[in-house]
Design a protein around this motif. Structure first.
Motif: not given
Length: 212
Positions: A39-46, A132-136, A24-30
């Protein structure tokens, strides 16, 4: 249930939790969202705080958000040692399978969220308006112990206007279930539910001499 089997379960839960969060972190924007079912969503928050986004600083104006974040993260780290000791004792004393399974799930879930809180600020850059990038190369979005917990599972089982006949809230827009959570949260919740629902199996009463 042996300690070895408990560790295998913990590793499996951790892998599922961390793989889903890293994906999620490396494929989605916040705030990005994908509808899987009605009734089911993938919704990226922190989540920067405790359950439902609560923060220690919400209860005290004398503590800054950054200080409160460190306190919360350190508390989680100390708590995981306590849960780990509880699990070790439960397996050593050959406690019920229900109890050991429940503790293992709680431990795995707690550890999964601790990894986010401790390391994600260093491992990833910001997800705001970008993927996001992993180990930027430029470094993470914050320091050690200041990471945010990644949440992505959203179950709006009811997402509509309430009937007019319902007292006080009739005609208002209502969402059930509104909180967004992750695999680690599911493991913790299942563990606690098991302890409550199967309380007698988890904590069987031992008969003493003279008991009928």
């Amino acid at each position: 249930m042996s300690l070895k089997k408990s560790i295998i379960l913990i590793i499996l839960v951790l892998l599922i939790d961390q793989i889903s969060k890293i994906y999620i972190k490396t494929h989605f924007k916040l705030q990005d969202s994908i509808e899987v079912f009605d009734w089911f969503k993938i919704f990226f928050i922190e989540n920067n705080g405790m359950a439902w986004g609560t923060k220690i600083s919400d209860f005290s104006s004398y503590i800054s958000e950054r200080t409160a974040k460190v306190i919360l993260t350190l508390f989680r780290v100390f708590a995981i040692f306590g849960i780990g000791y509880w699990l070790y004792n439960a397996t050593k004393n050959k406690s019920s399978k229900v109890l050991i399974l429940a503790i293992a799930l709680i431990f795995a879930g707690a550890l999964g969220n601790i990894i986010d809180s401790v390391f994600y600020g260093v491992l990833f850059d910001s997800s705001r308006n970008q993927v996001a990038t992993f180990l930027p190369e430029a470094g993470g979005y914050d320091g050690l112990l200041h990471g945010k917990v990644v949440d992505m599972l959203h179950l709006p089982l009811y997402n509509d206007y309430l009937p007019d006949w319902i007292p006080f809230y009739g005609g208002e827009f209502f969402t059930f279930f509104e909180p967004v959570f992750n695999v680690a949260d599911v493991a913790i919740s299942v563990g606690f539910v098991m302890l409550i629902v199967f309380n007698k199996k988890a904590f069987p009463k031992t008969k003493h001499d003279g008991d009928n």
